[in-house]
Motif scaffolding. Structure first.
Motif, PDB file in Angstrom:
ATOM      1  N   ALA A 202       0.837  -1.211   0.000  1.00 23.95           N
ATOM      2  CA  ALA A 202       0.000   0.000   0.000  1.00 23.95           C
ATOM      3  C   ALA A 202       0.869   1.257   0.000  1.00 23.95           C
ATOM      4  O   ALA A 202       0.539   2.256  -0.640  1.00 23.95           O
ATOM      5  N   LYS A 203       1.988   1.216   0.707  1.00 21.89           N
ATOM      6  CA  LYS A 203       2.880   2.390   0.760  1.00 21.89           C
ATOM      7  C   LYS A 203       3.405   2.721  -0.628  1.00 21.89           C
ATOM      8  O   LYS A 203       3.488   3.900  -1.006  1.00 21.89           O
ATOM      9  N   ASP A 204       3.749   1.675  -1.383  1.00 17.26           N
ATOM     10  CA  ASP A 204       4.264   1.904  -2.737  1.00 17.26           C
ATOM     11  C   ASP A 204       3.171   2.475  -3.639  1.00 17.26           C
ATOM     12  O   ASP A 204       3.436   3.312  -4.490  1.00 17.26           O
ATOM     13  N   VAL A 205       1.939   2.021  -3.421  1.00 20.11           N
ATOM     14  CA  VAL A 205       0.811   2.565  -4.186  1.00 20.11           C
ATOM     15  C   VAL A 205       0.667   4.052  -3.867  1.00 20.11           C
ATOM     16  O   VAL A 205       0.552   4.895  -4.766  1.00 20.11           O
TER      17      VAL A 205
ATOM     18  N   ALA B 223     -11.111  16.286  -2.638  1.00 22.80           N
ATOM     19  CA  ALA B 223     -11.233  15.119  -1.781  1.00 22.80           C
ATOM     20  C   ALA B 223     -10.975  13.929  -2.706  1.00 22.80           C
ATOM     21  O   ALA B 223     -11.640  13.804  -3.735  1.00 22.80           O
ATOM     22  N   ILE B 224      -9.994  13.118  -2.371  1.00 19.84           N
ATOM     23  CA  ILE B 224      -9.649  11.999  -3.251  1.00 19.84           C
ATOM     24  C   ILE B 224     -10.317  10.720  -2.760  1.00 19.84           C
ATOM     25  O   ILE B 224     -10.151  10.337  -1.601  1.00 19.84           O
ATOM     26  N   GLU B 225     -11.074  10.072  -3.642  1.00 20.38           N
ATOM     27  CA  GLU B 225     -11.549   8.727  -3.322  1.00 20.38           C
ATOM     28  C   GLU B 225     -10.628   7.732  -4.026  1.00 20.38           C
ATOM     29  O   GLU B 225     -10.339   7.870  -5.217  1.00 20.38           O
ATOM     30  N   PHE B 226     -10.145   6.755  -3.274  1.00 23.27           N
ATOM     31  CA  PHE B 226      -9.299   5.721  -3.846  1.00 23.27           C
ATOM     32  C   PHE B 226     -10.160   4.495  -4.119  1.00 23.27           C
ATOM     33  O   PHE B 226     -10.897   4.046  -3.237  1.00 23.27           O
ATOM     34  N   GLY B 227     -10.070   3.984  -5.342  1.00 23.47           N
ATOM     35  CA  GLY B 227     -10.877   2.820  -5.688  1.00 23.47           C
ATOM     36  C   GLY B 227     -10.128   1.903  -6.623  1.00 23.47           C
ATOM     37  O   GLY B 227      -8.926   2.073  -6.862  1.00 23.47           O
ATOM     38  N   GLY B 228     -10.837   0.936  -7.152  1.00 16.34           N
ATOM     39  CA  GLY B 228     -10.232  -0.028  -8.064  1.00 16.34           C
ATOM     40  C   GLY B 228      -9.926  -1.338  -7.353  1.00 16.34           C
ATOM     41  O   GLY B 228      -9.985  -1.429  -6.126  1.00 16.34           O
ATOM     42  N   SER B 229      -9.580  -2.338  -8.145  1.00 14.90           N
ATOM     43  CA  SER B 229      -9.422  -3.687  -7.586  1.00 14.90           C
ATOM     44  C   SER B 229      -8.276  -3.762  -6.578  1.00 14.90           C
ATOM     45  O   SER B 229      -8.334  -4.540  -5.625  1.00 14.90           O
ATOM     46  N   VAL B 230      -7.253  -2.942  -6.761  1.00 13.39           N
ATOM     47  CA  VAL B 230      -6.134  -2.965  -5.812  1.00 13.39           C
ATOM     48  C   VAL B 230      -6.594  -2.515  -4.423  1.00 13.39           C
ATOM     49  O   VAL B 230      -6.254  -3.124  -3.410  1.00 13.39           O
ATOM     50  N   LEU B 231      -7.398  -1.460  -4.388  1.00 12.90           N
ATOM     51  CA  LEU B 231      -7.893  -0.973  -3.103  1.00 12.90           C
ATOM     52  C   LEU B 231      -8.818  -1.985  -2.443  1.00 12.90           C
ATOM     53  O   LEU B 231      -8.742  -2.229  -1.232  1.00 12.90           O
TER      54      LEU B 231
ATOM     55  N   THR C  75      -2.958   3.313   5.224  1.00 14.49           N
ATOM     56  CA  THR C  75      -1.667   3.825   4.738  1.00 14.49           C
ATOM     57  C   THR C  75      -1.888   4.753   3.544  1.00 14.49           C
ATOM     58  O   THR C  75      -1.291   5.827   3.462  1.00 14.49           O
ATOM     59  N   ILE C  76      -2.759   4.354   2.636  1.00 15.46           N
ATOM     60  CA  ILE C  76      -2.987   5.162   1.431  1.00 15.46           C
ATOM     61  C   ILE C  76      -3.721   6.461   1.771  1.00 15.46           C
ATOM     62  O   ILE C  76      -3.319   7.544   1.343  1.00 15.46           O
ATOM     63  N   CYS C  77      -4.777   6.376   2.579  1.00 13.79           N
ATOM     64  CA  CYS C  77      -5.503   7.601   2.946  1.00 13.79           C
ATOM     65  C   CYS C  77      -4.609   8.523   3.777  1.00 13.79           C
ATOM     66  O   CYS C  77      -4.683   9.749   3.662  1.00 13.79           O
ATOM     67  N   ASN C  78      -3.765   7.952   4.606  1.00 12.67           N
ATOM     68  CA  ASN C  78      -2.809   8.719   5.405  1.00 12.67           C
ATOM     69  C   ASN C  78      -1.966   9.630   4.516  1.00 12.67           C
ATOM     70  O   ASN C  78      -1.697  10.785   4.833  1.00 12.67           O
ATOM     71  N   MET C  79      -1.554   9.100   3.355  1.00 16.93           N
ATOM     72  CA  MET C  79      -0.664   9.838   2.450  1.00 16.93           C
ATOM     73  C   MET C  79      -1.436  10.762   1.500  1.00 16.93           C
ATOM     74  O   MET C  79      -0.815  11.477   0.708  1.00 16.93           O
ATOM     75  N   ALA C  80      -2.778  10.776   1.572  1.00 18.86           N
ATOM     76  CA  ALA C  80      -3.555  11.671   0.705  1.00 18.86           C
ATOM     77  C   ALA C  80      -3.129  13.118   0.932  1.00 18.86           C
ATOM     78  O   ALA C  80      -3.040  13.910  -0.007  1.00 18.86           O
ATOM     79  N   ILE C  81      -2.822  13.450   2.182  1.00 22.28           N
ATOM     80  CA  ILE C  81      -2.392  14.821   2.496  1.00 22.28           C
ATOM     81  C   ILE C  81      -1.066  15.146   1.801  1.00 22.28           C
ATOM     82  O   ILE C  81      -0.820  16.293   1.429  1.00 22.28           O
ATOM     83  N   GLU C  82      -0.233  14.133   1.587  1.00 21.33           N
ATOM     84  CA  GLU C  82       1.052  14.385   0.915  1.00 21.33           C
ATOM     85  C   GLU C  82       0.833  14.627  -0.587  1.00 21.33           C
ATOM     86  O   GLU C  82       1.730  15.090  -1.277  1.00 21.33           O
TER      87      GLU C  82
END
Lengths: 212, 468
Positions: free
Chosen positions: B181-184, B201-209, B219-226
């Motif tokens: 997830a960190k690499d994503v 506001a970013i929604e993360f989706g798709g089969s990987v999520l 981990t991914i939502c945490n990095m949305a701010i970055e």
């Protein structure tokens, strides 16, 4: 909060993109439980050649002569000119507190990070977004003109250059009103206390698990 | 009309709206820590105001707390005063839950919130910390706020907000071996840039999520701010509901059933439209390593440090040159040749049990390389620490030469004693590689827990994909 209506101030250029709030005020100064006194440590790691710690006598610290705010011509600057994504990173309000305590009342940039942008308005600092081209030209102007000043007119939403050229900018109407009047927005919100209570009661009955 | 998840959450929280679109948004959960709250509590007191709804508050001490020698308390008097101020404020005001320094459930606020069940789908969650975006993994409208807004929420249970634009980041495919997830998250930031999400506001989706655990989604939502977005979102599914079942503060009995039925609506409608859509192929993501002083300065581990002379934009080029000088790297240097001094496994990005398991699996039976001065594992919370110890992970790390510490933010931002010395280079599982972030003059490379663990063993970066 101090009102912001019109500012005629000296401009200091900070020619970097993505200036983060860790750079604006490093973490060791976040241990303070006060809102004031952060100015001497604004941009601490760029401004001084030694490692800054809380409680130092900054007048004894070696200054970095290359850092823009240490240059005589920018002493007393009230307007900071910078590049895109200023204030990215941490939500620390210590960043606008440090800018304000140092003497800045306005920051002009191509863009700002969201939380920092919000925090400015809560502290009587006006963040102004101009286009990349306008920012480029302001950097040339400031570079070429010792003692370069700008007028920031919030009422008319324009930056006025000394050569008379005016650069219009946009601010949300509500935020503009708050700045122009120096309003405390908690006081404003509490005028809607009845609405908040009614909303809360409805929410409690519809989604009771949120109030367990 | 079809709605995005963000639009549903927004609509569900509007108390009042001004003519220019500024809305009063109701806040369900207020997370509080010691650094950004003292001035807010003081302001409240000075104005003679009382907190609006104390039962919305969950508090813990995390930024300043030491990660070793807890028997000695907090030795730095300035840090101690800040933590004691939080103690005093919560004692006076009250809270739904408080996990003070040395409490067995104390930890990083963004680890503690979800694990205690204080973070529930559909909530608005705020905290005076930018990584509050983490909680969006539970379909919460969750974002960081400044101290004035902390005071505003304490006093009114609301915030003044403008609605964000919506962005969908869709990651389809299957992640390769050693890709996390960190690499994503880093690959997304590399693609859209650290200001790419500003105003969205970013929604993360798709089969990987969908295939990720809650830990990975956090981990991914945490990095949305970055990526510049104040908040990240992932729709509710069975993974979300399974994670929450039985958590201490999660609803029980018939309330649980009622809540789950409501939570199942928390996804974007099939034909909802977003202001921007970004498609990323999960199959193509490789383990990532940042080389510079902004999270967008990131490349795959099997590549080289970029060459500023090939960057056409002069502002960007100068930023790259400055970053290389600060980082002590040269253009076109292979990432795998970069040698490390310290290793940090921890932070609200990567300190949950799954992160520690993954790192331990890499380390198992091996030794930290001679050149590494310090390899730290800092669990995200007391409960994560205990679970890891029950699973024997602490023994794996210790046997390899890692230090096994008490929970807290630690060397992610170096407010406590855990920090880099000037010039030291660190492989870190945290979220920011800004100048001086982990200590004045320190050089940070952001990576996944597996990559940090492998770098500790090898002494330099290496591809976990090839790890035997």
């Amino acid at each position: 909060m101090e009102k912001f209506v019109r500012l005629d101030g000296l401009v200091a250029p900070l020619d970097r993109a993505n200036v983060d709030t860790d750079a604006i005020i490093p973490k060791q100064f976040l241990k303070s439980i006060k809102r004031s006194g952060f100015g001497p440590n604004l941009f601490d790691e760029w401004r001084y050649l030694d490692v800054g710690e809380p409680g130092q006598d900054v007048s004894q610290r070696p200054l970095n002569p290359d850092f823009v705010l240490n240059q005589e011509r920018y002493r007393g600057a009230q307007i900071l000119l910078t590049r895109k994504n200023f204030g990215c990173g941490s939500s620390r309000e210590h960043a606008p507190w440090a800018l304000l305590d140092f003497g800045f009342r306005a920051v002009i940039a191509e863009s700002f990070a969201d939380i920092f942008f919000n925090n400015c308005f809560k502290n009587g600092i006006l963040p102004i977004v101009l286009s990349a081209g306008e920012i480029d030209r302001l950097f040339w102007l400031v570079e070429a003109t010792p003692g370069c000043r700008l007028i920031v007119d919030l009422e008319r939403q324009r930056v006025i250059r000394t050569d008379g050229e005016t650069l219009p900018f946009v601010v949300d109407a509500f935020r503009r009103e708050c700045l122009l009047n120096g309003w405390d927005d908690i006081g404003l919100t509490l005028r809607h206390a009845d609405l908040i209570r009614a909303f809360e009661d409805r929410r409690r009955s519809e989604q009771p698990w949120l109030f367990a | 009309m079809p709605q995005t998840l963000y639009e549903k959450l927004w609509q569900d929280h509007v108390v009042h709206q001004e003519a220019d679109g500024t809305a009063l948004i109701y806040i369900d959960r207020h997370l509080v820590h010691e650094v950004t709250s003292p001035q807010a509590f003081e302001g409240l007191k000075l104005a003679g105001r009382k907190p609006w709804r104390v039962s919305s508050i969950v508090a813990t001490a995390d930024h300043n707390t030491p990660t070793d020698h807890w028997d000695r308390g907090i030795e730095d008097p300035v840090s101690r005063l800040q933590v004691e101020t939080l103690d005093a404020n919560i004692r006076e005001v009250g809270a739904l839950a408080y996990f003070p320094f040395r409490d067995p459930r104390q930890g990083i606020v963004h680890v503690v919130g979800p694990e205690s069940g204080a973070t529930l789908p559909g909530m608005t969650v705020v905290c005076g910390d930018s990584h509050t975006s983490t909680h969006g993994a539970f379909a919460c409208m969750a974002h960081g706020i400044g101290t004035s807004e902390v005071e505003h929420v304490l006093a009114t249970q609301c915030l003044l907000q403008k609605r964000s634009k919506t962005m969908l980041v869709r990651v389809e495919g299957v992640l390769g071996k050693g890709v996390t997830a960190k690499d994503v998250a880093l690959a997304i930031i590399g693609r859209i840039g650290t200001a790419g999400g500003t105003g969205y506001a970013i929604e993360f989706g798709g089969s990987v999520l969908r295939a990720l655990s809650m830990e990975g989604r956090m981990t991914i939502c945490n990095m949305a701010i970055e990526a510049g977005a104040r908040l990240g979102l992932v729709a509710v599914d069975e993974v979300t509901i399974d994670y929450l079942r039985g958590r201490p503060l999660a609803p029980k009995g018939h309330l649980w059933e009622q809540a789950v039925a409501a939570w199942r609506q928390l996804h974007s409608d099939a034909d909802a439209s977003f202001d921007r859509v970004v498609d990323i192929s999960g199959d193509e993501i490789r383990p990532q390593v940042t080389w510079g002083t902004s999270p967008e300065m990131v490349v795959p581990v099997d590549s080289c440090v970029p060459d500023p002379s090939s960057e056409p934009d002069p502002v960007k080029r100068e930023g790259m040159e400055r970053a290389l000088r600060y980082m002590g790297l040269r253009a076109r240097q292979p990432i795998r040749e970069i040698r490390l001094d310290k290793i940090f496994i921890g932070s609200c990005t990567n300190s949950r049990i799954e992160d520690l398991r993954a790192a331990a699996a890499v380390v198992q039976g091996r030794k930290v390389a001679d050149g590494i001065r310090l390899a730290l594992v800092v669990p995200g919370s007391g409960l994560v620490k205990r679970q890891a110890e029950d699973e024997g992970l602490d023994r794996v790390f210790r046997a390899a030469g890692f230090e096994w510490r008490e929970p807290g933010c630690s060397m992610c931002l170096a407010m406590n004693a855990d920090r880099l010395q000037p010039g030291e280079r660190c492989a870190s599982t945290s979220n920011r590689n800004f100048e001086g972030r982990q200590g004045t003059g320190g050089r940070t490379h952001l990576v996944s827990p597996e990559m940090a663990a492998a770098a500790a063993i090898a002494g330099h970066f290496c591809d976990v994909d090839e790890w035997q």
